[in-house]
Write a protein that holds these residues in place. Structure first.
Motif, PDB file in Angstrom:
ATOM      1  N   ARG A   2       0.835  -1.306   0.013  1.00 24.81           N
ATOM      2  CA  ARG A   2      -0.018   0.047   0.014  1.00 24.81           C
ATOM      3  C   ARG A   2       0.781   1.175   0.099  1.00 24.81           C
ATOM      4  NH1 ARG A   2      -5.288  -0.203   0.987  1.00 24.81           N
ATOM      5  NH2 ARG A   2      -5.283   1.781   1.668  1.00 24.81           N
ATOM      6  N   ARG A  45      -3.320  -1.028 -14.614  1.00 26.01           N
ATOM      7  CA  ARG A  45      -4.416  -1.545 -14.204  1.00 26.01           C
ATOM      8  C   ARG A  45      -4.561  -2.972 -14.872  1.00 26.01           C
ATOM      9  NH1 ARG A  45      -9.402   2.315 -15.766  1.00 26.01           N
ATOM     10  NH2 ARG A  45     -10.281   0.867 -14.315  1.00 26.01           N
ATOM     11  N   THR A  65      -8.730  -2.906 -12.287  1.00 28.09           N
ATOM     12  CA  THR A  65      -8.717  -2.646 -10.899  1.00 28.09           C
ATOM     13  C   THR A  65      -8.554  -0.889 -10.923  1.00 28.09           C
ATOM     14  OG1 THR A  65      -6.270  -2.915 -11.306  1.00 28.09           O
ATOM     15  CG2 THR A  65      -7.500  -4.464 -10.233  1.00 28.09           C
ATOM     16  N   GLU A  67      -7.174   0.969  -7.937  1.00 36.25           N
ATOM     17  CA  GLU A  67      -6.298   1.391  -7.004  1.00 36.25           C
ATOM     18  C   GLU A  67      -5.221   2.564  -7.790  1.00 36.25           C
ATOM     19  OE1 GLU A  67      -3.082  -1.021  -5.331  1.00 36.25           O
ATOM     20  OE2 GLU A  67      -3.546  -0.155  -3.523  1.00 36.25           O
ATOM     21  N   TRP A  68      -5.015   2.277  -8.924  1.00 34.41           N
ATOM     22  CA  TRP A  68      -4.267   3.329  -9.624  1.00 34.41           C
ATOM     23  C   TRP A  68      -4.915   3.505 -11.036  1.00 34.41           C
ATOM     24  CZ3 TRP A  68      -1.045   6.096  -7.131  1.00 34.41           C
ATOM     25  CH2 TRP A  68      -0.231   5.570  -6.193  1.00 34.41           C
ATOM     26  N   HIS A 129     -16.406   5.630  -7.849  1.00 33.93           N
ATOM     27  CA  HIS A 129     -15.325   4.898  -7.041  1.00 33.93           C
ATOM     28  C   HIS A 129     -15.116   5.468  -5.666  1.00 33.93           C
ATOM     29  CE1 HIS A 129     -12.063   2.039  -5.554  1.00 33.93           C
ATOM     30  NE2 HIS A 129     -11.329   3.017  -5.811  1.00 33.93           N
ATOM     31  N   HIS A 233      -5.160   9.680  -1.050  1.00 29.63           N
ATOM     32  CA  HIS A 233      -4.834   8.484  -2.075  1.00 29.63           C
ATOM     33  C   HIS A 233      -5.118   7.058  -1.556  1.00 29.63           C
ATOM     34  CE1 HIS A 233      -3.983   5.865  -5.602  1.00 29.63           C
ATOM     35  NE2 HIS A 233      -4.727   6.726  -6.393  1.00 29.63           N
ATOM     36  N   GLU A 234      -6.115   6.236  -1.970  1.00 27.44           N
ATOM     37  CA  GLU A 234      -6.389   4.867  -1.410  1.00 27.44           C
ATOM     38  C   GLU A 234      -5.195   4.074  -1.251  1.00 27.44           C
ATOM     39  OE1 GLU A 234      -8.350   1.771  -4.002  1.00 27.44           O
ATOM     40  OE2 GLU A 234      -9.161   3.658  -4.974  1.00 27.44           O
ATOM     41  N   ALA A 235      -4.277   4.149  -2.319  1.00 28.33           N
ATOM     42  CA  ALA A 235      -3.087   3.245  -2.176  1.00 28.33           C
ATOM     43  C   ALA A 235      -1.652   3.794  -0.873  1.00 28.33           C
ATOM     44  CB  ALA A 235      -2.310   3.383  -3.535  1.00 28.33           C
TER      45      ALA A 235
END
Length: 265
Positions: A2, A45, A65, A67-68, A129, A233-235
């Protein structure tokens, strides 16, 4: 692993006239989050491999995906950005940045334009999202897909629920949203790859970056010309992202240009 960014909005209501001479009290803050090329190529992705309702998932042309999500030019989508006043020098050490005083809000930002924010599940993804809301708005979770979904809602201050939502139905949270210092997660246990995030703010000065990594926050109070820019950012983000980065703002327009993503090592 992460990763996150540690710094990095939207006008919720249409323009409202301000008194003559007051225009210089406000500014529009804009910028663009981009991938730091020094970190190498951006993450790719990947196509999601569904374990249920494959035919429904196959109708989604962007079933990858999330995430990015990075544009060919390096702009980073889904960075949540918000502003805060600069803490006063010599004041107590803070765990969070001070809030905007409601008396400093631009008249157009006194209340949200919409009573509710919404998220849908038209295929096998939550869309959008990332959902942003202001305290007091309602939350509606829709299911326009031909199959049932559930919405496992996990939060610090907005309860925990897990309603089953049949095809064509929707679920509205019983209580108005409350500002939270952490993101709310929304997941579907039927389709375990599905996940979304909801951020709820006390003030209206927030945004999420678009497909090219751009954001714009209108009608921001200039105050003394010093604010903090915060991003999530979620990551994951490097540094003390909750306390943000000091920025200088000028009346009418403030362009922060390109901001490189700062990821954890």
């Amino acid at each position: 692993m992460r990763k996150l960014l540690g710094l990095a909005v939207l006008a919720l209501v249409p323009a409202v006239a301000v008194r003559a001479g007051d225009e210089d009290k406000y500014t529009t803050v804009k910028g663009q989050f981009i991938w730091d090329k020094d970190k190498g190529a951006p993450p790719a992705r990947m196509v999601i491999k569904p374990t249920k309702d494959e035919e429904v998932c196959a109708k989604d042309k962007d079933f990858k995906t999330e995430e990015w999500v990075i544009s060919p030019k390096g702009g980073i989508k889904n960075v949540v950005v918000w502003l805060a006043p600069e803490p006063k020098a010599g004041g107590p050490k803070l765990k969070d940045l001070p809030p905007f005083d409601a008396k400093d809000f631009h008249p157009a930002m006194a209340k949200p334009a919409k009573a509710d924010v919404e998220i849908d599940q038209p295929c096998c993804r939550f869309i959008p999202h990332i959902v942003l809301a202001q305290e007091g708005q309602g939350m509606v979770i829709k299911n326009s897909a031909p199959v049932p979904h559930n919405a496992k809602w996990t939060s610090q201050k907005n309860g925990e629920i897990n309603p089953l939502i049949p095809s064509g139905a929707q679920f509205k949270l019983p209580d108005p949203l409350v500002a939270d210092r952490f993101p709310i997660t929304v997941e579907c246990s039927i389709h375990p790859w599905m996940k979304a995030y909801v951020w709820v703010f006390k003030h209206p000065y927030f945004a999420v970056t678009d497909d090219e990594g751009n954001f714009e926050i209108k009608n921001v109070p200039v105050l003394d010309g010093k604010l903090r820019l915060v991003a999530w950012h979620e990551a994951g983000v490097a540094g003390d992202w909750r306390m943000g980065s000091p920025i200088t703002v000028t009346p009418k327009s403030t362009d922060l240009k390109s901001i490189k993503l700062k990821t954890k090592e």
